[in-house]
Design a protein around this motif. Structure first.
Motif, mmCIF file in Angstrom:
data_model
loop_
_atom_site.group_PDB
_atom_site.id
_atom_site.type_symbol
_atom_site.label_atom_id
_atom_site.label_comp_id
_atom_site.label_asym_id
_atom_site.label_seq_id
_atom_site.Cartn_x
_atom_site.Cartn_y
_atom_site.Cartn_z
ATOM 1 N N ILE A 184 0.829 -1.203 0.000
ATOM 2 C CA ILE A 184 0.000 0.000 0.000
ATOM 3 C C ILE A 184 0.865 1.255 0.000
ATOM 4 C CG2 ILE A 184 -1.655 1.342 1.360
ATOM 5 C CD1 ILE A 184 -2.927 -1.029 -0.037
ATOM 6 N N ARG A 185 1.934 1.239 0.780
ATOM 7 C CA ARG A 185 2.832 2.408 0.854
ATOM 8 C C ARG A 185 3.468 2.691 -0.507
ATOM 9 N NH1 ARG A 185 8.318 3.784 2.821
ATOM 10 N NH2 ARG A 185 8.868 1.566 2.920
ATOM 11 N N ALA A 186 3.879 1.634 -1.216
ATOM 12 C CA ALA A 186 4.471 1.816 -2.540
ATOM 13 C C ALA A 186 3.452 2.399 -3.513
ATOM 14 C CB ALA A 186 5.004 0.478 -3.062
ATOM 15 N N LEU A 187 2.222 1.902 -3.459
ATOM 16 C CA LEU A 187 1.174 2.424 -4.342
ATOM 17 C C LEU A 187 0.842 3.874 -4.012
ATOM 18 C CD1 LEU A 187 -1.250 -0.641 -4.576
ATOM 19 C CD2 LEU A 187 0.173 0.310 -6.408
ATOM 20 N N GLU A 188 0.838 4.221 -2.742
ATOM 21 C CA GLU A 188 0.575 5.608 -2.336
ATOM 22 C C GLU A 188 1.645 6.547 -2.891
ATOM 23 O OE1 GLU A 188 -1.784 4.936 1.923
ATOM 24 O OE2 GLU A 188 0.399 5.158 1.893
ATOM 25 N N GLU A 189 2.908 6.108 -2.812
ATOM 26 C CA GLU A 189 4.002 6.938 -3.322
ATOM 27 C C GLU A 189 3.902 7.092 -4.835
ATOM 28 O OE1 GLU A 189 6.627 8.546 -1.900
ATOM 29 O OE2 GLU A 189 5.871 8.168 0.105
ATOM 30 N N LEU A 190 3.560 6.001 -5.525
ATOM 31 C CA LEU A 190 3.428 6.069 -6.983
ATOM 32 C C LEU A 190 2.263 6.954 -7.389
ATOM 33 C CD1 LEU A 190 4.171 2.364 -7.913
ATOM 34 C CD2 LEU A 190 5.397 4.349 -8.809
ATOM 35 N N ALA A 191 1.149 6.868 -6.650
ATOM 36 C CA ALA A 191 -0.023 7.696 -6.952
ATOM 37 C C ALA A 191 0.306 9.177 -6.771
ATOM 38 C CB ALA A 191 -1.194 7.298 -6.059
ATOM 39 N N GLN A 192 1.121 9.479 -5.776
ATOM 40 C CA GLN A 192 1.519 10.869 -5.531
ATOM 41 C C GLN A 192 2.536 11.337 -6.568
ATOM 42 O OE1 GLN A 192 2.972 11.558 -1.572
ATOM 43 N NE2 GLN A 192 3.372 13.726 -1.906
ATOM 44 N N LEU A 193 3.441 10.443 -6.947
ATOM 45 C CA LEU A 193 4.486 10.797 -7.906
ATOM 46 C C LEU A 193 3.914 11.021 -9.298
ATOM 47 C CD1 LEU A 193 7.615 11.063 -8.264
ATOM 48 C CD2 LEU A 193 7.615 8.647 -8.915
ATOM 49 N N ASN A 194 2.939 10.206 -9.692
ATOM 50 C CA ASN A 194 2.328 10.298 -11.022
ATOM 51 C C ASN A 194 0.837 10.617 -10.907
ATOM 52 O OD1 ASN A 194 4.543 7.791 -11.477
ATOM 53 N ND2 ASN A 194 4.601 9.435 -12.967
ATOM 54 N N ALA A 195 0.542 11.692 -10.216
ATOM 55 C CA ALA A 195 -0.860 12.052 -9.969
ATOM 56 C C ALA A 195 -1.631 12.299 -11.254
ATOM 57 C CB ALA A 195 -0.921 13.291 -9.079
ATOM 58 N N SER A 196 -0.978 12.838 -12.271
ATOM 59 C CA SER A 196 -1.674 13.165 -13.518
ATOM 60 C C SER A 196 -2.079 11.930 -14.303
ATOM 61 C CB SER A 196 -0.793 14.060 -14.397
ATOM 62 O OG SER A 196 0.427 13.400 -14.714
ATOM 63 N N ALA A 197 -1.350 10.825 -14.122
ATOM 64 C CA ALA A 197 -1.645 9.612 -14.888
ATOM 65 C C ALA A 197 -2.920 8.926 -14.409
ATOM 66 C CB ALA A 197 -0.465 8.647 -14.813
ATOM 67 N N GLY A 198 -3.113 8.848 -13.100
ATOM 68 C CA GLY A 198 -4.322 8.241 -12.558
ATOM 69 C C GLY A 198 -4.263 6.736 -12.385
ATOM 70 N N ILE A 199 -3.372 6.064 -13.103
ATOM 71 C CA ILE A 199 -3.340 4.601 -13.066
ATOM 72 C C ILE A 199 -2.949 4.076 -11.684
ATOM 73 C CG2 ILE A 199 -0.948 4.566 -13.948
ATOM 74 C CD1 ILE A 199 -1.627 1.914 -15.293
ATOM 75 N N TRP A 200 -2.027 4.773 -11.021
ATOM 76 C CA TRP A 200 -1.585 4.291 -9.712
ATOM 77 C C TRP A 200 -2.618 4.573 -8.633
ATOM 78 C CZ3 TRP A 200 1.697 0.820 -10.522
ATOM 79 C CH2 TRP A 200 2.645 0.947 -11.540
ATOM 80 N N GLN A 201 -3.377 5.645 -8.779
ATOM 81 C CA GLN A 201 -4.468 5.916 -7.843
ATOM 82 C C GLN A 201 -5.530 4.823 -7.965
ATOM 83 O OE1 GLN A 201 -4.669 8.230 -5.455
ATOM 84 N NE2 GLN A 201 -6.630 7.353 -4.806
ATOM 85 N N GLU A 202 -5.792 4.392 -9.186
ATOM 86 C CA GLU A 202 -6.750 3.305 -9.403
ATOM 87 C C GLU A 202 -6.236 2.005 -8.794
ATOM 88 O OE1 GLU A 202 -7.591 3.015 -13.542
ATOM 89 O OE2 GLU A 202 -8.320 5.081 -13.705
ATOM 90 N N LEU A 258 -7.958 -0.114 -5.752
ATOM 91 C CA LEU A 258 -8.273 -1.529 -5.935
ATOM 92 C C LEU A 258 -7.689 -2.364 -4.790
ATOM 93 C CD1 LEU A 258 -9.536 -3.704 -7.728
ATOM 94 C CD2 LEU A 258 -7.369 -3.835 -8.976
ATOM 95 N N ALA A 259 -6.459 -2.056 -4.391
ATOM 96 C CA ALA A 259 -5.830 -2.774 -3.276
ATOM 97 C C ALA A 259 -6.578 -2.521 -1.979
ATOM 98 C CB ALA A 259 -4.368 -2.337 -3.141
ATOM 99 N N GLN A 260 -6.980 -1.281 -1.755
ATOM 100 C CA GLN A 260 -7.756 -0.951 -0.557
ATOM 101 C C GLN A 260 -9.109 -1.657 -0.565
ATOM 102 O OE1 GLN A 260 -7.619 3.308 -1.083
ATOM 103 N NE2 GLN A 260 -5.932 3.565 0.383
ATOM 104 N N SER A 261 -9.675 -1.806 -1.766
ATOM 105 C CA SER A 261 -10.943 -2.529 -1.900
ATOM 106 C C SER A 261 -10.766 -4.010 -1.567
ATOM 107 C CB SER A 261 -11.474 -2.373 -3.329
ATOM 108 O OG SER A 261 -12.645 -3.125 -3.525
ATOM 109 N N ASP A 262 -9.621 -4.571 -1.942
ATOM 110 C CA ASP A 262 -9.337 -5.974 -1.619
ATOM 111 C C ASP A 262 -9.262 -6.178 -0.100
ATOM 112 O OD1 ASP A 262 -9.248 -6.877 -4.239
ATOM 113 O OD2 ASP A 262 -7.102 -6.494 -4.449
ATOM 114 N N ILE A 263 -8.671 -5.222 0.586
ATOM 115 C CA ILE A 263 -8.570 -5.309 2.050
ATOM 116 C C ILE A 263 -9.958 -5.216 2.685
ATOM 117 C CG2 ILE A 263 -7.681 -4.156 4.112
ATOM 118 C CD1 ILE A 263 -5.242 -3.310 2.423
ATOM 119 N N ALA A 264 -10.778 -4.281 2.188
ATOM 120 C CA ALA A 264 -12.141 -4.138 2.702
ATOM 121 C C ALA A 264 -12.961 -5.392 2.410
ATOM 122 C CB ALA A 264 -12.801 -2.910 2.075
#
Length: 225
Positions: A142-160, A164-170
């Motif tokens: 999750i931490r790696a995905l958070e960093e990628l989402a912040q680093l490439n905010a314009s792309a959107g793919i890492w936020q998605e 999805l990972a957070q949804s798997d946990i829920a």
């Protein structure tokens, strides 16, 4: 093709004599009619031949050992970008792989490690994301995905991917009745959610069908025979 034949062709197939298209073949047919087979063949050969110049070096595969080392240090809580500078990595790489010259290789590698958007940090985080998925605690993934989402905010793919990972946990928590243990990896969480669903379905199947609406699977199996 003389003027009379060209006029006849235009009248017979007007769509094929448009300025462009409707297909690549139509464009080539028009070019052949205007310039001849030999001229078109020569032009196509000239336009599609590989560009001259120095062959581009495939550096990232050779840099993999550095990137993986950085990723593992980052996952362990360290800061590889302070431990090793781009300059020091380029220097070490050039000493081991001088290519056309150690100095030029050093400069090329240092530029590549710093070139946005796919720079050293991006490759390290993507590698950390992959390394953490199957065998490390899910919080690391999750931490790696958070960093990628912040680093490439314009792309959107890492936020998605993060959502999805957070949804798997829920999903795991909903199906098992409690949050996953901290030691579980994302792969184990996904597997655990599937197993919990199957465990819930089996008793219902034995008692007369899924949720009371369908006959048991055994009965359906007998009907199929």
């Amino acid at each position: 093709m003389d003027d009379s034949n060209l006029t006849a062709a235009l009248q017979a197939n007007p769509s094929e004599w448009d300025l462009v298209g409707p297909t690549a073949e139509a464009d080539i047919r028009r070019a052949i009619a205007r310039y001849g087979d030999a001229a078109v063949k020569a032009a196509v050969k000239n336009l599609t031949k590989p560009k001259r110049g120095r062959k581009q070096e495939r550096d990232w595969p050779e840099l993999r050992e550095y990137i993986e080392k950085d990723a593992r240090e980052w996952l362990a809580g360290g800061d590889p970008f302070k431990t090793r500078t781009n300059y020091s990595i380029a220097q070490d790489f050039a000493a081991k792989n001088p290519g056309h010259g150690a100095v030029s290789t050093h400069k090329r590698i240092e530029r590549k490690l710093a070139k946005k958007p796919y720079d050293r940090r991006w490759f390290v985080l993507v590698t950390a994301m992959h390394l953490s998925r199957d065998s490390l605690p899910h919080a690391q993934h999750i931490r790696a995905l958070e960093e990628l989402a912040q680093l490439n905010a314009s792309a959107g793919i890492w936020q998605e991917a993060l959502e999805l990972a957070q949804s798997d946990i829920a999903d795991y928590q909903a199906k098992t009745g409690g949050p996953p243990q901290a030691s579980l990896s994302m792969k184990e969480i996904q597997s655990g959610a599937r197993n919990a669903l199957l465990a819930a379905v089996r008793p219902l199947n034995r008692q007369g069908g899924l949720f009371g609406f369908l006959p048991p699977l055994s009965a359906l199996s007998g009907q199929a025979e």
